[in-house]
Design a protein around this motif. Structure first.
Motif, PDB file in Angstrom:
ATOM      1  N   LEU A 131      -7.417-101.294  51.178  1.00 23.90           N
ATOM      2  CA  LEU A 131      -7.099-102.661  51.618  1.00 23.90           C
ATOM      3  C   LEU A 131      -5.889-103.209  50.863  1.00 23.90           C
ATOM      4  O   LEU A 131      -5.039-103.890  51.428  1.00 23.90           O
ATOM      5  CB  LEU A 131      -8.321-103.569  51.442  1.00 23.90           C
ATOM      6  CG  LEU A 131      -9.500-103.169  52.340  1.00 23.90           C
ATOM      7  CD1 LEU A 131     -10.792-103.841  51.870  1.00 23.90           C
ATOM      8  CD2 LEU A 131      -9.225-103.517  53.800  1.00 23.90           C
ATOM      9  N   GLN A 132      -5.818-102.871  49.575  1.00 28.89           N
ATOM     10  CA  GLN A 132      -4.670-103.292  48.778  1.00 28.89           C
ATOM     11  C   GLN A 132      -3.394-102.602  49.284  1.00 28.89           C
ATOM     12  O   GLN A 132      -2.350-103.231  49.433  1.00 28.89           O
ATOM     13  CB  GLN A 132      -4.908-102.959  47.306  1.00 28.89           C
ATOM     14  CG  GLN A 132      -3.813-103.485  46.401  1.00 28.89           C
ATOM     15  CD  GLN A 132      -4.010-103.056  44.959  1.00 28.89           C
ATOM     16  OE1 GLN A 132      -4.645-102.040  44.670  1.00 28.89           O
ATOM     17  NE2 GLN A 132      -3.471-103.849  44.053  1.00 28.89           N
ATOM     18  N   TRP A 133      -3.504-101.320  49.563  1.00 33.66           N
ATOM     19  CA  TRP A 133      -2.376-100.553  50.099  1.00 33.66           C
ATOM     20  C   TRP A 133      -1.879-101.171  51.411  1.00 33.66           C
ATOM     21  O   TRP A 133      -0.687-101.298  51.665  1.00 33.66           O
ATOM     22  CB  TRP A 133      -2.839 -99.102  50.303  1.00 33.66           C
ATOM     23  CG  TRP A 133      -1.897 -98.220  51.055  1.00 33.66           C
ATOM     24  CD1 TRP A 133      -0.831 -97.520  50.555  1.00 33.66           C
ATOM     25  CD2 TRP A 133      -1.940 -97.934  52.462  1.00 33.66           C
ATOM     26  NE1 TRP A 133      -0.207 -96.814  51.556  1.00 33.66           N
ATOM     27  CE2 TRP A 133      -0.866 -97.056  52.742  1.00 33.66           C
ATOM     28  CE3 TRP A 133      -2.774 -98.323  53.514  1.00 33.66           C
ATOM     29  CZ2 TRP A 133      -0.605 -96.563  54.016  1.00 33.66           C
ATOM     30  CZ3 TRP A 133      -2.506 -97.839  54.792  1.00 33.66           C
ATOM     31  CH2 TRP A 133      -1.440 -96.970  55.030  1.00 33.66           C
ATOM     32  N   LEU A 134      -2.815-101.603  52.238  1.00 32.39           N
ATOM     33  CA  LEU A 134      -2.466-102.201  53.522  1.00 32.39           C
ATOM     34  C   LEU A 134      -1.786-103.555  53.331  1.00 32.39           C
ATOM     35  O   LEU A 134      -0.972-103.960  54.161  1.00 32.39           O
ATOM     36  CB  LEU A 134      -3.751-102.347  54.361  1.00 32.39           C
ATOM     37  CG  LEU A 134      -3.642-102.867  55.789  1.00 32.39           C
ATOM     38  CD1 LEU A 134      -2.710-101.981  56.626  1.00 32.39           C
ATOM     39  CD2 LEU A 134      -5.025-102.929  56.446  1.00 32.39           C
TER      40      LEU A 134
ATOM     41  N   ASP B 173     -24.082-105.790  42.890  1.00 28.64           N
ATOM     42  CA  ASP B 173     -23.053-105.120  43.709  1.00 28.64           C
ATOM     43  C   ASP B 173     -22.031-106.125  44.226  1.00 28.64           C
ATOM     44  O   ASP B 173     -20.832-105.838  44.287  1.00 28.64           O
ATOM     45  CB  ASP B 173     -23.687-104.409  44.917  1.00 28.64           C
ATOM     46  CG  ASP B 173     -24.553-103.229  44.508  1.00 28.64           C
ATOM     47  OD1 ASP B 173     -24.200-102.548  43.527  1.00 28.64           O
ATOM     48  OD2 ASP B 173     -25.598-103.002  45.166  1.00 28.64           O
ATOM     49  N   LEU B 174     -22.527-107.291  44.597  1.00 26.50           N
ATOM     50  CA  LEU B 174     -21.594-108.306  45.108  1.00 26.50           C
ATOM     51  C   LEU B 174     -20.679-108.793  43.985  1.00 26.50           C
ATOM     52  O   LEU B 174     -19.467-108.937  44.176  1.00 26.50           O
ATOM     53  CB  LEU B 174     -22.362-109.468  45.748  1.00 26.50           C
ATOM     54  CG  LEU B 174     -21.507-110.511  46.482  1.00 26.50           C
ATOM     55  CD1 LEU B 174     -20.614-109.879  47.544  1.00 26.50           C
ATOM     56  CD2 LEU B 174     -22.391-111.564  47.148  1.00 26.50           C
ATOM     57  N   ASP B 175     -21.261-109.006  42.798  1.00 22.49           N
ATOM     58  CA  ASP B 175     -20.433-109.407  41.652  1.00 22.49           C
ATOM     59  C   ASP B 175     -19.361-108.348  41.376  1.00 22.49           C
ATOM     60  O   ASP B 175     -18.195-108.681  41.112  1.00 22.49           O
ATOM     61  CB  ASP B 175     -21.306-109.584  40.393  1.00 22.49           C
ATOM     62  CG  ASP B 175     -22.180-110.835  40.474  1.00 22.49           C
ATOM     63  OD1 ASP B 175     -21.863-111.741  41.271  1.00 22.49           O
ATOM     64  OD2 ASP B 175     -23.189-110.906  39.739  1.00 22.49           O
ATOM     65  N   ALA B 176     -19.775-107.080  41.431  1.00 21.60           N
ATOM     66  CA  ALA B 176     -18.816-105.991  41.158  1.00 21.60           C
ATOM     67  C   ALA B 176     -17.723-105.961  42.219  1.00 21.60           C
ATOM     68  O   ALA B 176     -16.547-105.707  41.922  1.00 21.60           O
ATOM     69  CB  ALA B 176     -19.549-104.650  41.112  1.00 21.60           C
ATOM     70  N   LEU B 177     -18.101-106.247  43.444  1.00 20.67           N
ATOM     71  CA  LEU B 177     -17.112-106.268  44.526  1.00 20.67           C
ATOM     72  C   LEU B 177     -16.115-107.419  44.325  1.00 20.67           C
ATOM     73  O   LEU B 177     -14.901-107.244  44.477  1.00 20.67           O
ATOM     74  CB  LEU B 177     -17.831-106.397  45.878  1.00 20.67           C
ATOM     75  CG  LEU B 177     -16.931-106.510  47.107  1.00 20.67           C
ATOM     76  CD1 LEU B 177     -16.034-105.287  47.255  1.00 20.67           C
ATOM     77  CD2 LEU B 177     -17.783-106.688  48.368  1.00 20.67           C
ATOM     78  N   ILE B 178     -16.647-108.582  43.960  1.00 19.69           N
ATOM     79  CA  ILE B 178     -15.765-109.741  43.719  1.00 19.69           C
ATOM     80  C   ILE B 178     -14.766-109.399  42.611  1.00 19.69           C
ATOM     81  O   ILE B 178     -13.559-109.634  42.740  1.00 19.69           O
ATOM     82  CB  ILE B 178     -16.596-110.990  43.334  1.00 19.69           C
ATOM     83  CG1 ILE B 178     -17.449-111.448  44.522  1.00 19.69           C
ATOM     84  CG2 ILE B 178     -15.689-112.121  42.843  1.00 19.69           C
ATOM     85  CD1 ILE B 178     -18.500-112.509  44.178  1.00 19.69           C
ATOM     86  N   ALA B 179     -15.287-108.796  41.525  1.00 20.17           N
ATOM     87  CA  ALA B 179     -14.424-108.467  40.383  1.00 20.17           C
ATOM     88  C   ALA B 179     -13.394-107.402  40.772  1.00 20.17           C
ATOM     89  O   ALA B 179     -12.209-107.516  40.439  1.00 20.17           O
ATOM     90  CB  ALA B 179     -15.280-107.989  39.207  1.00 20.17           C
ATOM     91  N   GLY B 180     -13.845-106.371  41.492  1.00 22.62           N
ATOM     92  CA  GLY B 180     -12.941-105.288  41.896  1.00 22.62           C
ATOM     93  C   GLY B 180     -11.845-105.800  42.822  1.00 22.62           C
ATOM     94  O   GLY B 180     -10.685-105.390  42.743  1.00 22.62           O
ATOM     95  N   ALA B 181     -12.233-106.698  43.717  1.00 17.09           N
ATOM     96  CA  ALA B 181     -11.259-107.261  44.654  1.00 17.09           C
ATOM     97  C   ALA B 181     -10.255-108.115  43.881  1.00 17.09           C
ATOM     98  O   ALA B 181      -9.037-107.988  44.056  1.00 17.09           O
ATOM     99  CB  ALA B 181     -11.976-108.093  45.721  1.00 17.09           C
ATOM    100  N   ARG B 182     -10.760-108.947  43.009  1.00 13.91           N
ATOM    101  CA  ARG B 182      -9.886-109.855  42.253  1.00 13.91           C
ATOM    102  C   ARG B 182      -8.850-109.077  41.451  1.00 13.91           C
ATOM    103  O   ARG B 182      -7.681-109.450  41.373  1.00 13.91           O
ATOM    104  CB  ARG B 182     -10.744-110.721  41.324  1.00 13.91           C
ATOM    105  CG  ARG B 182      -9.924-111.699  40.523  1.00 13.91           C
ATOM    106  CD  ARG B 182     -10.771-112.496  39.592  1.00 13.91           C
ATOM    107  NE  ARG B 182     -11.462-113.574  40.275  1.00 13.91           N
ATOM    108  CZ  ARG B 182     -12.487-114.235  39.755  1.00 13.91           C
ATOM    109  NH1 ARG B 182     -12.954-113.898  38.565  1.00 13.91           N
ATOM    110  NH2 ARG B 182     -13.054-115.211  40.412  1.00 13.91           N
TER     111      ARG B 182
END
Ligand code: GLC
Length: 440
Positions: free
Chosen positions: A27-30, A67-76
């Motif tokens: 998603l970042q690449w895109l 998992d949601l917290d990890a996703l938020i952090a990874g996305a940020r």
């Protein structure tokens, strides 16, 4: 992003938060800078998550709160904001409120009016054996409407949105944002069921709460109202989803007037919002393009070069068409069913990343793996447009004169042109093949 169909990390045939996390680099690449996730809350899935049983947790099909917290952090970490899909109009009938706080819902001793359910077009009132009264549901009987005249309901949701903003959620898509408030006297007529001015006060209050956070979370409303009634929603909401554009055919004379009206009427500080697909509507590569990749690219070009915010639905970037879902596999409560636009995202040519998916994955001819390796693919086209749009930033939109079938517009100093016809065309001396696009 329709989480159930995006990416499955544990092989159970259902997309999940781990799957989303595993695709953050993609998603970042895109060039994606925000993700709107379809509802992630525990739900009996009468309407695939749009019937929420607990607003403060995660559906175990998708993972855990961690998992949601990890996703938020990874996305940020990758500069990507994460938005949730909040469903405030109704809960699941299995939400504990329905038994413990019946006063949060809309009741009547007998069917009081002619209101009908959006899904079935039969009465929006169902008899509840326990209470011996009728409750209102604009959607399925398993989705009772909340009573938004209630101060207690408002307090609950203020608590809910703070809970998520505290965890780093950077935005909310507000489901059925135009319809929370109903006529207090429950009068006949669909106009008394939705699109009432009092709903705007709810979002003004939510903006006050959002303003306590830095950066301020974004509020995007799903506002199913005619264009002339849309502008007032853009006062308290940052972004408003209008469906006139999605419903119009892929023709200059149909789409351009909508853009011109939005440009002329949207409150100045607000950004127009453009999209061509979502989990409720046939995908743009089918609906607008009939499978023709040139037409899909022309549509994507519009979304990504018009002034404003662009929403891509998963798969738009590879011109993914609607899936083929045999009637025995249909899961949706709505008529017509929305399963074709919800089929799994094809990541590879073989499709082996999906084992026994919840909806069939039949056609993998358009997939991320093949298109990522091809400079001439739709995926490469979309990626380069996303880069280019950063240069266009907020430059003003102006319609330019053009020959029939061609849409030309200035974005500041740049000129964008789309030949939306099957014939060769010309613009300012340039030749454009059928459905060809250009920026210069
Ligand atoms: C919105 C959602 C749709 C859902 C409905 C009821 O329109 O996008 O998927 O079925 O609200 O919550």
């Amino acid at each position: 992003m329709y989480v159930r169909s995006f990416c499955d990390s544990d092989g159970d045939g259902v997309g999940d938060l781990g799957g989303v996390r595993s695709k953050l680099d993609y998603l970042q690449w895109l060039g994606v800078d925000a993700i709107w996730l379809s509802p992630t809350f525990p739900s009996p899935n009468v309407d695939w998550g749009y019937d929420v049983a607990d607003y403060l947790d995660v559906n175990p099909d998708y993972g855990t709160l961690d998992d949601l917290d990890a996703l938020i952090a990874g996305a940020r970490k990758r500069g990507i904001a994460l938005w949730l899909d909040l469903v405030p109009n109704h809960t699941s009938i299995r939400h504990s409120w329905f038994r413990e706080h019946p006063e949060y819902y809309v009741w009547a001793d007998r069917v009081p009016n002619d209101w009908t359910s959006v899904f079935t077009r039969t009465s929006a009132w169902t008899y509840d054996e326990n209470r011996r009264r009728y409750y209102l549901h604009q959607f399925a009987p398993g989705q009772p409407d909340l009573d938004w005249w209630s101060a207690a309901v408002r307090r609950e949701f203020e608590r809910i949105i703070r809970f998520w903003f505290d965890r780093g959620v950077a935005g909310l898509r507000i489901d059925v944002a135009h319809a929370l408030i109903k006529d207090r006297e429950l009068r006949d007529g669909a106009e008394h069921m939705r699109d009432r001015p009092e709903v705007l006060d709810i979002y003004a209050r939510w903006q006050e709460i959002a303003a306590e956070y830095d950066p301020k979370p974004t509020l995007m409303g799903e506002t199913y109202v005619p264009l002339q009634r849309l502008w007032r929603y853009a006062v308290p909401l940052d972004l408003v989803q209008s469906f006139d554009f999605v419903r119009a055919p892929l023709r200059v004379e149909a789409l351009r007037p909508i853009v011109e009206q939005v440009e002329a009427n949207l409150p100045g500080r607000r950004s127009p919002l453009w999209f061509g697909s979502n989990h409720d509507h046939s995908r743009l590569a089918t609906r607008w393009a009939g499978g023709d990749e040139r037409k899909a690219r022309a549509a994507l070009f519009l979304l990504l070069t018009l002034r404003g915010t662009a929403l891509l639905y998963q798969g738009d970037e590879i011109a993914l068409t609607d899936g083929v879902v045999p009637s025995a596999c249909i899961t949706d409560v709505a008529d017509p069913p929305r399963d074709p636009e919800r089929t799994p995202m094809p990541w590879t040519a073989g499709g082996g990343e999906w084992r026994d998916p919840w909806l069939p994955l039949v056609d993998t001819s358009r997939n991320v793996e093949s298109q990522a390796a091809d400079d001439g693919s739709t995926l490469a086209f979309v990626r380069s447009l996303i880069r280019q749009r950063r240069e266009l930033a907020d430059a003003p939109y102006t319609t330019l004169p053009s020959e029939p079938g061609v849409w030309a517009y200035a974005r500041g100093a740049a000129t964008c042109v789309v030949n939306m016809s099957d014939r060769e065309a010309r613009h300012e001396g340039r030749r454009l093949g059928p459905w060809e696009t250009a920026v210069f």
